[in-house]
Design an enzyme around this catalytic site. Structure first.
Site, PDB file in Angstrom:
ATOM      1  N   HIS A 295     -14.968  -6.841 -69.138  1.00 64.40           N
ATOM      2  CA  HIS A 295     -16.274  -8.001 -69.216  1.00 64.40           C
ATOM      3  C   HIS A 295     -17.229  -7.390 -68.949  1.00 64.40           C
ATOM      4  O   HIS A 295     -17.043  -7.612 -67.375  1.00 64.40           O
ATOM      5  CB  HIS A 295     -15.602  -9.087 -68.586  1.00 64.40           C
ATOM      6  CG  HIS A 295     -15.915 -10.113 -68.375  1.00 64.40           C
ATOM      7  ND1 HIS A 295     -15.938 -11.756 -68.309  1.00 64.40           N
ATOM      8  CD2 HIS A 295     -17.714 -10.441 -68.816  1.00 64.40           C
ATOM      9  CE1 HIS A 295     -17.139 -12.478 -68.632  1.00 64.40           C
ATOM     10  NE2 HIS A 295     -17.994 -12.291 -68.520  1.00 64.40           N
TER      11      HIS A 295
ATOM     12  N   HIS B 245      -7.788 -16.366 -66.259  1.00 64.44           N
ATOM     13  CA  HIS B 245      -8.407 -16.421 -64.720  1.00 64.44           C
ATOM     14  C   HIS B 245      -7.517 -16.864 -64.057  1.00 64.44           C
ATOM     15  O   HIS B 245      -6.889 -18.015 -64.434  1.00 64.44           O
ATOM     16  CB  HIS B 245      -9.380 -17.593 -65.281  1.00 64.44           C
ATOM     17  CG  HIS B 245     -11.089 -17.002 -64.170  1.00 64.44           C
ATOM     18  ND1 HIS B 245     -10.962 -16.884 -63.289  1.00 64.44           N
ATOM     19  CD2 HIS B 245     -11.915 -16.639 -64.667  1.00 64.44           C
ATOM     20  CE1 HIS B 245     -12.127 -16.158 -62.351  1.00 64.44           C
ATOM     21  NE2 HIS B 245     -12.504 -15.757 -63.848  1.00 64.44           N
ATOM     22  N   ASP B 246      -6.703 -16.542 -62.883  1.00 64.79           N
ATOM     23  CA  ASP B 246      -6.411 -16.803 -61.324  1.00 64.79           C
ATOM     24  C   ASP B 246      -4.832 -16.439 -62.387  1.00 64.79           C
ATOM     25  O   ASP B 246      -4.757 -16.657 -61.306  1.00 64.79           O
ATOM     26  CB  ASP B 246      -7.061 -17.509 -61.053  1.00 64.79           C
ATOM     27  CG  ASP B 246      -8.566 -17.616 -60.480  1.00 64.79           C
ATOM     28  OD1 ASP B 246      -8.922 -17.216 -59.886  1.00 64.79           O
ATOM     29  OD2 ASP B 246      -9.538 -18.186 -61.028  1.00 64.79           O
TER      30      ASP B 246
ATOM     31  N   GLU C  86     -15.706  -9.717 -73.427  1.00 63.90           N
ATOM     32  CA  GLU C  86     -15.649 -10.598 -72.789  1.00 63.90           C
ATOM     33  C   GLU C  86     -16.985 -10.260 -72.621  1.00 63.90           C
ATOM     34  O   GLU C  86     -17.502  -9.420 -71.680  1.00 63.90           O
ATOM     35  CB  GLU C  86     -14.443 -10.902 -72.055  1.00 63.90           C
ATOM     36  CG  GLU C  86     -13.403 -10.807 -72.081  1.00 63.90           C
ATOM     37  CD  GLU C  86     -12.731 -11.312 -71.375  1.00 63.90           C
ATOM     38  OE1 GLU C  86     -11.267 -11.880 -71.123  1.00 63.90           O
ATOM     39  OE2 GLU C  86     -13.131 -11.963 -69.686  1.00 63.90           O
TER      40      GLU C  86
ATOM     41  N   ARG D 130     -17.986   3.919 -55.244  1.00 60.06           N
ATOM     42  CA  ARG D 130     -18.526   6.041 -55.070  1.00 60.06           C
ATOM     43  C   ARG D 130     -18.704   6.320 -56.153  1.00 60.06           C
ATOM     44  O   ARG D 130     -19.427   5.630 -56.961  1.00 60.06           O
ATOM     45  CB  ARG D 130     -16.964   6.616 -54.884  1.00 60.06           C
ATOM     46  CG  ARG D 130     -16.059   5.580 -54.092  1.00 60.06           C
ATOM     47  CD  ARG D 130     -16.748   5.581 -52.206  1.00 60.06           C
ATOM     48  NE  ARG D 130     -16.359   7.037 -51.985  1.00 60.06           N
ATOM     49  CZ  ARG D 130     -15.431   7.675 -51.304  1.00 60.06           C
ATOM     50  NH1 ARG D 130     -14.545   6.682 -50.441  1.00 60.06           N
ATOM     51  NH2 ARG D 130     -14.848   8.730 -50.720  1.00 60.06           N
TER      52      ARG D 130
HETATM   53  N1  PXP Z   1     -11.154 -14.725 -69.267  1.00 62.14           N
HETATM   54  C1  PXP Z   1     -11.887 -14.334 -68.269  1.00 62.14           C
HETATM   55  C2  PXP Z   1     -13.187 -14.610 -69.128  1.00 62.14           C
HETATM   56  C3  PXP Z   1     -13.142 -13.605 -67.122  1.00 62.14           C
HETATM   57  O1  PXP Z   1     -14.128 -13.806 -66.410  1.00 62.14           O
HETATM   58  C4  PXP Z   1     -11.960 -13.334 -66.550  1.00 62.14           C
HETATM   59  C5  PXP Z   1     -12.438 -12.233 -64.853  1.00 62.14           C
HETATM   60  O2  PXP Z   1     -13.523 -11.192 -65.885  1.00 62.14           O
HETATM   61  C6  PXP Z   1     -10.972 -13.007 -66.539  1.00 62.14           C
HETATM   62  C7  PXP Z   1     -10.415 -13.856 -68.213  1.00 62.14           C
HETATM   63  C8  PXP Z   1      -9.472 -12.476 -65.854  1.00 62.14           C
HETATM   64  O3  PXP Z   1      -9.615 -13.698 -64.308  1.00 62.14           O
HETATM   65  P1  PXP Z   1      -9.037 -12.180 -63.884  1.00 62.14           P
HETATM   66  O4  PXP Z   1      -8.985 -11.691 -63.068  1.00 62.14           O
HETATM   67  O5  PXP Z   1      -8.698 -13.595 -62.315  1.00 62.14           O
HETATM   68  O6  PXP Z   1      -7.006 -12.385 -64.326  1.00 62.14           O
END
Ligand code: PXP
Length: 241
Positions: A43, A195-196, A74, A18
């Protein structure tokens, strides 16, 4: 104990959908820190489609009010990215081998190929007082090469662990991650993971005590919706009664 660094990219994504500054990234970060969370991660990708370079500046300004907490930024070490990191000097910079158009991070560094390009970048960041972490696959051989780059930490890419968690492969994949983490620790590196990760899978990954910090964004945002959605609906129904 493992530190939690909350990744706020999804807050940026929601805001950017938005024209208004709503939700406000700094306000959400403040609310997060007030809950006792150790760190904030963003990031900023080259197109700034979720976190922006201005968010890095704004969050660093906020974090100065919380001297015992950390900002982790990041990204792929493009000139643009390095400029904003060197300008703002976050506590930690996690270097990720992302293609500019990548939807999300999906692999760790290949240090046989990229080590020579990374070393001057790492030196420059460290000279500015920034701790450097490298995003790595859970591969002990690859992780053994990190020490020579001078980086202090790795961030284990945990998508494979998260995918395996609800399956019969879980124990084998967890063992692979623990071997990778132990290799890093044996080389004097601290280990982050991300990540995840989610409320279901995070505790088992961290139970070994080998993981210093996890960064979590996507699932945490979804879980916040799941936990808070009904309360918001009730509040609207009360207003409209
Ligand atoms: N680490 C890195 C390098 C990532 O690019 C991300 C996603 O931006 C994450 C960790 C966090 O992952 P999630 O959003 O799945 O918790």
């Amino acid at each position: 104990m493992t530190h939690l660094s909350v990744n706020l990219n999804k807050i940026g994504l929601l805001r950017n959908s938005r024209g208004r500054d709503f939700p406000n990234m700094v306000q959400i970060a403040k609310q997060t820190l007030e809950q006792g969370v150790f760190g904030i991660t963003i990031h900023p990708r080259p197109d700034q489609r979720h976190a922006t370079y201005q968010d890095v500046r704004d969050l660093k300004a906020l974090l100065t009010q919380y001297p015992d907490r950390e900002l982790n930024v990041e990204g792929f070490p493009s000139d643009e990215f390095l400029n904003i990191v060197l300008e703002t000097q976050p506590h930690q910079c996690t270097l990720v081998p992302d293609d500019p158009n990548q939807l999300t991070s999906d692999h760790g560094w290949n240090l046989n190929r990229d080590r020579d390009a990374l070393i001057p970048v790492i030196n420059k960041l460290q000279a500015a007082g920034i701790r450097v972490s490298l995003f790595m696959d859970p591969d002990p051989e690859a992780i053994a090469l990190v020490k020579d780059t001078g980086a202090e930490r790795i961030e284990l890419y945990t998508e494979a662990y998260a995918n395996a968690w609800p399956t019969t492969e879980k124990d084998a994949v967890l063992a692979q991650y623990m071997e990778a983490a132990q290799t890093a620790v044996n080389h004097g590196l601290a280990v982050n993971a991300g990540h995840d990760l989610d409320l279901d899978n995070v505790a088992e990954l961290c139970a070994s005590g080998l993981i210093t910090e996890v960064s979590i964004g996507h699932a945490l945002t979804v879980e916040a919706l799941q936990m808070g959605w009904n309360q918001a609906i009730s509040a609207y129904l009360t207003r409209l009664a």
